[in-house]
Write a protein that holds these residues in place. Structure first.
Motif, PDB file in Angstrom:
ATOM      1  N   ALA A  88       0.675  -1.307   0.158  1.00  0.00           N
ATOM      2  CA  ALA A  88      -0.152  -0.047  -0.120  1.00  0.00           C
ATOM      3  C   ALA A  88       0.768   1.163   0.062  1.00  0.00           C
ATOM      4  O   ALA A  88       1.903   1.210   0.661  1.00  0.00           O
ATOM      5  N   VAL A  93       0.343   5.235   1.088  1.00  0.00           N
ATOM      6  CA  VAL A  93      -0.509   6.301   1.724  1.00  0.00           C
ATOM      7  C   VAL A  93       0.072   7.454   1.700  1.00  0.00           C
ATOM      8  O   VAL A  93       1.296   7.717   2.224  1.00  0.00           O
ATOM      9  N   TYR A 126      -4.024   2.219  -3.096  1.00  0.00           N
ATOM     10  CA  TYR A 126      -3.377   3.591  -2.709  1.00  0.00           C
ATOM     11  C   TYR A 126      -4.470   4.771  -2.329  1.00  0.00           C
ATOM     12  O   TYR A 126      -5.512   4.613  -2.573  1.00  0.00           O
ATOM     13  N   TYR A 127      -3.948   5.543  -1.548  1.00  0.00           N
ATOM     14  CA  TYR A 127      -4.779   6.530  -0.781  1.00  0.00           C
ATOM     15  C   TYR A 127      -3.833   7.896  -0.459  1.00  0.00           C
ATOM     16  O   TYR A 127      -3.025   7.556   0.327  1.00  0.00           O
ATOM     17  N   GLY A 128      -4.216   8.930  -0.958  1.00  0.00           N
ATOM     18  CA  GLY A 128      -3.368  10.122  -0.650  1.00  0.00           C
ATOM     19  C   GLY A 128      -3.760  11.241  -1.374  1.00  0.00           C
ATOM     20  O   GLY A 128      -4.942  11.596  -2.127  1.00  0.00           O
ATOM     21  N   TYR A 161      -8.254  14.345  -2.358  1.00  0.00           N
ATOM     22  CA  TYR A 161      -7.825  12.994  -2.128  1.00  0.00           C
ATOM     23  C   TYR A 161      -8.179  11.910  -3.194  1.00  0.00           C
ATOM     24  O   TYR A 161      -9.036  12.042  -3.950  1.00  0.00           O
ATOM     25  N   GLU A 168      -8.127   7.946  -4.306  1.00  0.00           N
ATOM     26  CA  GLU A 168      -8.192   6.489  -3.706  1.00  0.00           C
ATOM     27  C   GLU A 168      -8.180   5.582  -4.973  1.00  0.00           C
ATOM     28  O   GLU A 168      -9.194   5.649  -5.856  1.00  0.00           O
ATOM     29  N   LEU A 187      -4.258  11.210   6.861  1.00  0.00           N
ATOM     30  CA  LEU A 187      -3.481  10.067   6.138  1.00  0.00           C
ATOM     31  C   LEU A 187      -3.197   8.953   7.381  1.00  0.00           C
ATOM     32  O   LEU A 187      -3.036   7.987   6.761  1.00  0.00           O
ATOM     33  N   LYS A 246      -5.754   6.498   7.558  1.00  0.00           N
ATOM     34  CA  LYS A 246      -5.855   5.557   6.409  1.00  0.00           C
ATOM     35  C   LYS A 246      -4.774   4.605   6.641  1.00  0.00           C
ATOM     36  O   LYS A 246      -4.925   3.304   6.235  1.00  0.00           O
ATOM     37  N   ALA A 247      -3.408   5.044   6.895  1.00  0.00           N
ATOM     38  CA  ALA A 247      -2.429   4.183   7.162  1.00  0.00           C
ATOM     39  C   ALA A 247      -2.705   3.087   8.146  1.00  0.00           C
ATOM     40  O   ALA A 247      -2.503   1.928   8.038  1.00  0.00           O
ATOM     41  N   TRP A 289      -5.298   0.432   7.174  1.00  0.00           N
ATOM     42  CA  TRP A 289      -4.986  -0.364   6.298  1.00  0.00           C
ATOM     43  C   TRP A 289      -3.774  -1.657   7.075  1.00  0.00           C
ATOM     44  O   TRP A 289      -3.786  -2.754   6.690  1.00  0.00           O
ATOM     45  N   LEU A 328       4.315   5.200   3.401  1.00  0.00           N
ATOM     46  CA  LEU A 328       3.718   6.287   4.124  1.00  0.00           C
ATOM     47  C   LEU A 328       4.609   7.467   3.818  1.00  0.00           C
ATOM     48  O   LEU A 328       5.649   7.534   4.499  1.00  0.00           O
TER      49      LEU A 328
END
Length: 407
Positions: free
Chosen positions: A13, A15, A45-47, A59, A61, A113, A116-117, A120, A133
């Motif tokens: 992942a 982030v 992926y998120y960020g 953001y 995703e 963030l 989210k990390a 996950w 991260l």
């Protein structure tokens, strides 16, 4: 790195800040954003799709902007309905998408963030995982959450550092709660030295020297511009409190992870990466990496580090050129004079007229880079220039076209 870890059976992942683009063309923010993290080995992926100082302030995703509605698309050239934050760059504004923009609160990016990390990591349970991260702390604009504001005694810069410390703590506590802390390698590092922007200048005036005793700032090749923290934790494998003076670079993480997992790197990939695992788990006496090439932001301004020597191919730092306190790009000779650093080539914030054309420093004796030894060691200069030339692209002159004669 993600490809190597994925091939080794790890969930992967990314982030946080991406800032590597989504292909060679201008991204279609209203459509699928790819190729991106998912095409480079990440399962998730998120960020922030660019960086927290540049639009669009939203953001993403996986492949899509979070909160984007069909009847509320992005519009290029239009200013977004977001809060005006100091040190945001409104270059190429991308407006519209009000619903998506509304989800982005500058002062909660760091905590969001982190959540989210953490979420996950918890989803992985006991399965092996690799998390990259990339926090927006401490990139400008400096927007710590309200609970961190005013805690550092050196402005928003210091408060943002406090929030970063909290972020690292949240990740480590999550690993402990999941029961995997003893089996996890944690690496904490940065991509540049501190930048002497307006908020950084305020922190300096308050007593916080962002790059310590090192000369220079982000974007330049003086030590303060590129020498960064590198902290690793791996219980039972890395001795707590141990220190290494090996020369390494962040690009070495690919070869290091390859050695760690046993997954071979494909031919032609990561050719500049060196396995530095022995420096983490032991204390090798010989240098792992023979030399390292560094590029400043100024085109063609290269430097090379070999052993104790640092050779810089021009005058100054090769970074930003702002000359006055209060400018976002304050750097170079003027900035180090303001900050009180000493360098033999500089007087009154300017390069001396009789200064050498390039620079050579003995970092073992002079880590602060106070004395340019270019004229004292011509044989070292020649050797470094010869080595650096092997990395330069061929620059054969382009033949001039002959003008056609009139008939």
């Amino acid at each position: 790195m993600a490809d190597v870890m994925k091939n080794a059976g790890y969930a992967t992942a990314c982030v946080g800040k991406w800032h590597l683009g989504f292909g060679e063309k201008t991204p279609d923010w209203n459509g699928d954003l790819k190729p991106g993290p998912l095409e480079l080995g990440f399962d998730h992926y998120y960020g922030v799709p660019t960086v927290n100082s540049h639009p669009p302030f939203v953001y993403v995703e996986n492949h899509r902007v979070v909160g984007l509605l069909p009847d509320d698309p992005f519009v290029h050239g239009k200013k977004a309905k977001t809060k005006e934050i100091h040190e945001k760059m409104h270059i190429g504004d991308i407006g519209g998408a009000d619903a998506a923009h509304a989800l982005y609160d500058d002062y909660h990016v760091g905590t969001h963030l982190t959540e989210k990390a953490v979420d996950w990591i918890k989803q992985q349970k006991e399965d092996p995982f690799f998390l990259y991260l990339a926090t927006t702390n401490i990139h400008h604009p400096f927007t710590p959450a309200p609970r961190f504001q005013g805690t550092s005694e050196c402005g928003l810069y210091g408060d943002f550092v406090h929030e970063l410390d909290w972020i690292v703590g949240e990740i480590t506590m999550t690993l402990e709660a999941q029961g995997v802390a003893d089996d996890t390698l944690i690496i904490f590092t940065s991509d540049n030295g501190g930048m002497f922007n307006v908020t950084g200048q305020g922190a300096w005036d308050a007593g916080h020297h962002l790059n310590g005793e090192l000369l220079g700032f982000k974007f330049g090749v003086w030590e303060g511009g590129h020498r960064v923290p590198f902290i690793a934790k791996w219980p039972g494998k890395i001795e707590a409190g141990s220190v290494s003076d090996q020369l390494i670079c962040n690009v070495d993480m690919v070869a290091t992870i390859s050695a760690l997992t046993g997954v071979e790197i494909r031919d032609g990939q990561a050719v500049d990466s060196v396995n530095v695992l022995p420096a983490l788990t032991g204390n090798p006496q010989n240098p792992i990496r023979d030399h390292l090439v560094l590029a400043a932001s100024r085109r063609g301004f290269l430097a090379i580090r070999r052993g104790k020597w640092m050779y810089i191919s021009g005058q100054g730092s090769g970074g930003f050129g702002g000359t006055k306190r209060g400018r976002h790009d304050f750097a170079g000779p003027a900035a180090i004079a303001y900050a009180g650093y000493t360098n033999s080539d500089i007087a009154s914030g300017k390069i001396k007229p009789n200064s050498p054309p390039a620079q050579l420093y003995d970092l073992k004796k002079d880590l602060k880079q106070t004395q340019n030894l270019y004229h004292e060691f011509p044989e070292v200069v020649q050797g470094m220039e010869t080595l650096l030339e092997t990395y330069q692209p061929s620059s054969a002159p382009t033949p001039k076209k002959k003008k056609a004669k009139k008939q």
